[in-house]
Structure formats: structure tokens, C-alpha cells
Design an enzyme around this catalytic site. Structure first.
Site, PDB file in Angstrom:
ATOM      1  N   GLU A  65       0.822  -1.210   0.000  1.00  0.00           N
ATOM      2  CA  GLU A  65       0.000   0.000   0.000  1.00  0.00           C
ATOM      3  C   GLU A  65       0.858   1.263   0.000  1.00  0.00           C
ATOM      4  OE1 GLU A  65      -3.612  -1.758   2.752  1.00  0.00           O
ATOM      5  OE2 GLU A  65      -1.739  -1.164   3.701  1.00  0.00           O
ATOM      6  N   ASP A 236      -7.758  -4.887   8.815  1.00  0.00           N
ATOM      7  CA  ASP A 236      -7.319  -3.675   8.112  1.00  0.00           C
ATOM      8  C   ASP A 236      -7.183  -3.885   6.611  1.00  0.00           C
ATOM      9  OD1 ASP A 236      -5.097  -5.290   8.157  1.00  0.00           O
ATOM     10  OD2 ASP A 236      -3.731  -3.799   8.968  1.00  0.00           O
TER      11      ASP A 236
HETATM   12  N1  NAD Z   1      -4.511  -0.626  12.290  1.00  0.00           N
HETATM   13  C1  NAD Z   1      -3.250  -0.300  12.072  1.00  0.00           C
HETATM   14  O1  NAD Z   1      -2.908   0.878  12.030  1.00  0.00           O
HETATM   15  C2  NAD Z   1      -2.241  -1.383  11.918  1.00  0.00           C
HETATM   16  C3  NAD Z   1      -0.875  -1.075  11.917  1.00  0.00           C
HETATM   17  C4  NAD Z   1       0.055  -2.109  11.872  1.00  0.00           C
HETATM   18  C5  NAD Z   1      -0.377  -3.427  11.759  1.00  0.00           C
HETATM   19  N2  NAD Z   1      -1.734  -3.672  11.697  1.00  0.00           N
HETATM   20  C6  NAD Z   1      -2.230  -5.053  11.616  1.00  0.00           C
HETATM   21  O2  NAD Z   1      -2.032  -5.621  12.895  1.00  0.00           O
HETATM   22  C7  NAD Z   1      -1.923  -7.040  12.776  1.00  0.00           C
HETATM   23  C8  NAD Z   1      -0.781  -7.549  13.600  1.00  0.00           C
HETATM   24  O3  NAD Z   1       0.443  -7.092  13.056  1.00  0.00           O
HETATM   25  P1  NAD Z   1       1.828  -7.704  13.582  1.00  0.00           P
HETATM   26  O4  NAD Z   1       2.888  -6.961  12.853  1.00  0.00           O
HETATM   27  O5  NAD Z   1       1.829  -7.742  15.075  1.00  0.00           O
HETATM   28  O6  NAD Z   1       1.656  -9.190  13.005  1.00  0.00           O
HETATM   29  P2  NAD Z   1       2.400 -10.526  13.491  1.00  0.00           P
HETATM   30  O7  NAD Z   1       2.208 -11.499  12.365  1.00  0.00           O
HETATM   31  O8  NAD Z   1       3.771 -10.236  13.964  1.00  0.00           O
HETATM   32  O9  NAD Z   1       1.545 -10.995  14.764  1.00  0.00           O
HETATM   33  C9  NAD Z   1       0.229 -11.470  14.671  1.00  0.00           C
HETATM   34  C10 NAD Z   1      -0.022 -12.457  15.799  1.00  0.00           C
HETATM   35  O10 NAD Z   1      -1.409 -12.841  15.768  1.00  0.00           O
HETATM   36  C11 NAD Z   1      -1.468 -14.186  16.192  1.00  0.00           C
HETATM   37  N3  NAD Z   1      -2.758 -14.758  15.789  1.00  0.00           N
HETATM   38  C12 NAD Z   1      -3.191 -15.106  14.548  1.00  0.00           C
HETATM   39  N4  NAD Z   1      -4.457 -15.598  14.611  1.00  0.00           N
HETATM   40  C13 NAD Z   1      -4.819 -15.538  15.935  1.00  0.00           C
HETATM   41  C14 NAD Z   1      -5.997 -15.902  16.638  1.00  0.00           C
HETATM   42  N5  NAD Z   1      -7.045 -16.446  16.012  1.00  0.00           N
HETATM   43  N6  NAD Z   1      -6.041 -15.714  17.995  1.00  0.00           N
HETATM   44  C15 NAD Z   1      -4.970 -15.175  18.654  1.00  0.00           C
HETATM   45  N7  NAD Z   1      -3.820 -14.825  18.031  1.00  0.00           N
HETATM   46  C16 NAD Z   1      -3.742 -15.006  16.682  1.00  0.00           C
HETATM   47  C17 NAD Z   1      -0.267 -14.834  15.499  1.00  0.00           C
HETATM   48  O11 NAD Z   1       0.089 -16.076  16.127  1.00  0.00           O
HETATM   49  C18 NAD Z   1       0.799 -13.743  15.698  1.00  0.00           C
HETATM   50  O12 NAD Z   1       1.568 -13.933  16.863  1.00  0.00           O
HETATM   51  C19 NAD Z   1      -1.777  -7.319  11.282  1.00  0.00           C
HETATM   52  O13 NAD Z   1      -3.009  -7.831  10.828  1.00  0.00           O
HETATM   53  C20 NAD Z   1      -1.482  -5.968  10.669  1.00  0.00           C
HETATM   54  O14 NAD Z   1      -1.971  -5.883   9.359  1.00  0.00           O
HETATM   55  C21 NAD Z   1      -2.653  -2.689  11.788  1.00  0.00           C
END
Ligand code: NAD
Length: 352
Positions: A65, A236
Site C-alpha cells: 500500500e 485492516d
Molecule cells: N490498524 C493499524 O494501524 C495497523 C498497523 C500495523 C499493523 N496492523 C495489523 O495488525 C496485525 C498484527 O500485526 P503484527 O505486525 O503484530 O503481526 P504478526 O504477524 O507479527 O503478529 C500477529 C499475531 O497474531 C497471532 N494470531 C493469529 N491468529 C490468531 C488468533 N485467532 N487468535 C490469537 N492470536 C492469533 C499470530 O500467532 C501472531 O503472533 C496485522 O493484521 C497488521 O496488518 C494494523
């Protein structure tokens, strides 16, 4: 020999190493608090910014993005990806970099890594929203999804909202153990939980921050009691959500920029005209935030360009007078602006 680049050729560049050094130098909780204040200040002047839903390029496994905005003086954009399958391959789910430029000349003013900065700005934005929406005196947060963003989220809620206990849950117990170990010296009480339900016990704030490229149900309706604040981070992208639809129907929903959130946020599960409140209006005092103790408030966060703009501007100020940047020879700057070719020609290696 090539002539040396002029002063105008250089753009300050903040590498990952510099970003880590700078944040340690200032102190992470101060950075999170300062960032929350910068972002809040820009939310107060929201109407002034150029706004557009981010430009997304989707594939079967992820998304890339571009997120642009401008306040008329400064232009900024971030490049960011989201690839939930990456962690299994030893790569991060989210990586990013970004740039600020002078609107008057169009010349770049700052180039920076933004993988760390995105984690910091997302956490600061979440905590800033919770400061306005969460129940007063909230002390305990459930943190569902213990990946790359999670420690930053916990520390921001401690620094900005006064949270003193986090209850961690992840489907992968090793992620929870890592997060708990990383927070051991933070001053937070940390409880490792074996289920989402267990994490919910006594929590006034619930943060969901999981990564899965599907309509997931991280929270079901029966897990969410009256009066809580939900900070939903991981939904997101189109087709990627975390909350059961029934929770949305019971909640007062607050969003960043509706045209983007309708495409990417939890509210993609609702009718396109379902009422939502723009967070900037609550901050500005022209819309209600939390109005009762039993109300469920939901910050349906997707991440908006203005938050990255605020974060980059903060970094541009913070590096002044520090060693935490280098100058990149990034702009071709010929003596005669129209003689770009002449400059190129003079750089030709001389043959003996
Ligand atoms: N809203 C925002 O501004 C924003 C900004 C950054 C990241 N994000 C989003 O936040 C999310 C997390 O990002 P990250 O960098 O920490 O990712 P990451 O992959 O490092 O961590 C995600 C975690 O979620 C866990 N997980 C997956 N399914 C699960 C479930 N059903 N129950 C419990 N835990 C579960 C995984 O085991 C993993 O540890 C991503 O989806 C990313 O797109 C949003």
C-alpha cells in the site's frame, strides 16, 4: 572525477539502526507519549489535510500500500506491506518506509525507515483514541495477538492511559511467552493466558492485533461485556476482520477516515450507511465519545496516512542535533537547473 553533490542534493535518512538509537536515546515511553500528542494535534486540524483511501495492490497472500497526505506545507507518504504468511517464512508481516517533502519546492525533506515507526505510531494512535473513549480509570488491558506490534501497544497504553496490567493471549503460546519476556522489565503486570476468554477477565480495554488474511472471529459476542473499550487493530484489509458482526451492532464505532475504513475495517461487515463517528470530531469536541458506563466503544483502526505524517514530522524534529541520521545524496542538483545532462556528462570517468 565527479563533482561533489551540492547541499541541496542531500536528504536526511533515518535507518533502522538510527531509529532504534534515537528511540532509546529519548526513551520509548516518552516517544510514545510525544507521538500520541503529535497525532492528536494533527487530528485537531483534520479538515486541513488532503485525504484519500490508501492505494492498495492486493495479491493472494498480502497487500502493498501507498499512503499519501499533505497539510499544504508538507507532503508525506508511507510504503507499507501486510503479509500474514511471512512470519512462517522468517519474514515480518509488516514492513514500511516513508518520506516527507516540501510542498513549495517538491524537494524531499526526510526519508525514514517506518517498520519500527509504524509499530510506534499505531500504538500511540491506539492509546490516544483510548484516552478519549475508554472507561475512566481503566487499568487492565487484554492483548489478543502477541506479534510484532504487541509490546508497543502495551507500552503505549501504560504511558498514555495508565494501564498497569496486560493479559496476553495468542494462538501460538511461544508468541505470548516472547511478549511477556520482552515486557518483564516494563513495570507492567503481565499475565499469560491460555484462551481469549481468560485474557478478557477483568479487562476494561481489549486490543485485538492478530494477522490472518480472512474474516476471523477473534472475539465472539459473548466475550464482550458492557462498558469495555475495544481497540481493533488487525482487521485492516478487504476480507480481513477480527470481530463477530454482533459485537459491532452493540458498539459505538469510531473510525479514522470513513471512506478507507468502510473498505478495510471491521465495518466492512455492516451496511455501507451504518452510523460511525470520526475520531477527529470527538477530539475536536464536535461529536460525543463515551457517554455512559455501559456503552461499548470500538476504535475500528485501520491506520491512516495522517498518523504516519505526524510520526515522520516528529522524527524530522527529533533527529535535529543528534547523530541518528545520515545525509543521502538523493536529489540531482545541477548548477544550471536545466543542464541535467551536462552534470551527467561531467561525471563520466576520464580515460587516461
Ligand atoms: N490498524 C493499524 O494501524 C495497523 C498497523 C500495523 C499493523 N496492523 C495489523 O495488525 C496485525 C498484527 O500485526 P503484527 O505486525 O503484530 O503481526 P504478526 O504477524 O507479527 O503478529 C500477529 C499475531 O497474531 C497471532 N494470531 C493469529 N491468529 C490468531 C488468533 N485467532 N487468535 C490469537 N492470536 C492469533 C499470530 O500467532 C501472531 O503472533 C496485522 O493484521 C497488521 O496488518 C494494523
Amino acid at each position: 572525477m565527479s563533482p561533489l553533490p551540492s547541499k541541496l542534493a542531500y536528504v536526511p535518512f533515518v535507518s533502522v539502526e538510527h531509529m532504534m538509537g534515537l528511540v532509546h536515546h529519548i526513551g520509548i515511553e516518552k516517544v510514545l507519549t510525544d507521538l500520541a500528542a503529535e497525532i492528536e494535534a494533527d487530528f485537531r486540524r483534520w479538515p486541513l489535510f488532503d485525504k484519500t483511501p490508501r492505494v492498495a495492490s492486493h495479491s493472494d497472500v498480502g497487500v502493498i500500500e501507498l499512503m499519501p497526505t499533505s497539510d499544504g506545507e508538507t507532503y508525506g507518504f508511507k510504503y507499507v506491506n501486510g503479509h500474514p504468511k511471512n512470519t512462517a517464512e522468517g519474514l515480518q508481516t509488516v514492513t514500511a518506509f516513508g518520506l516527507l517533502a516540501d510542498v513549495d519546492s517538491g524537494y524531499p525533506k526526510l526519508l525514514s525507515e517506518m517498520t519500527l515507526l509504524t509499530a510506534l505510531r499505531t500504538a500511540a494512535t491506539s492509546a490516544m483514541a483510548a484516552k478519549h473513549l475508554a472507561p475512566k480509570g481503566a487499568r487492565t488491558m487484554a492483548m489478543i495477538g502477541n506479534g510484532a506490534q504487541s509490546e508497543f501497544q502495551c507500552l503505549a497504553f501504560k504511558a498514555v492511559c495508565g494501564i498497569d496490567t496486560v493479559r496476553l493471549y495468542d494462538i501460538d503460546p511461544s508468541a505470548t511467552a516472547r511478549c511477556a519476556a520482552n515486557l518483564a522489565q516494563s513495570g507492567l503486570g503481565v499475565v499469560q493466558c491460555r484462551s481469549g476468554e481468560e485474557a478478557m477477565e477483568g479487562a476494561e480495554i481489549i486490543t485485538t492485533c492478530t494477522a490472518d488474511k480472512q474474516y476471523a472471529t477473534i472475539l465472539t459476542d459473548n466475550m464482550v461485556g458492557a462498558g469495555v473499550h475495544i481497540n481493533a487493530i488487525g482487521g485492516d484489509c478487504p476480507g480481513k476482520t477480527e470481530l463477530h458482526r454482533d459485537i459491532l451492532l452493540r458498539s459505538s464505532i469510531f473510525v479514522e477516515y470513513p471512506p478507507q475504513t468502510r473498505i478495510e475495517g471491521e465495518i466492512q461487515q455492516l451496511d455501507p450507511d451504518h452510523a460511525v463517528t470520526e475520531l477527529w470530531q470527538v477530539i475536536d469536541g464536535c461529536a460525543d465519545g463515551r457517554t455512559s458506563d455501559r456503552q461499548i466503544t470500538l476504535f475500528d483502526s485501520v491506520g491512516f496516512a495522517i498518523e504516519d505524517f505526524s510520526a515522520l514530522r516528529y522524527i524530522a524534529k527529533a533527529i535535529q542535533g543528534t547523530p541518528y541520521f545520515t545525509q543521502l545524496d538523493m536529489i540531482a542538483d545541477p548548477d544550471d537547473p536545466r543542464d541535467l545532462f551536462g552534470m551527467f556528462q561531467r561525471a563520466k570517468p576520464q580515460t587516461a
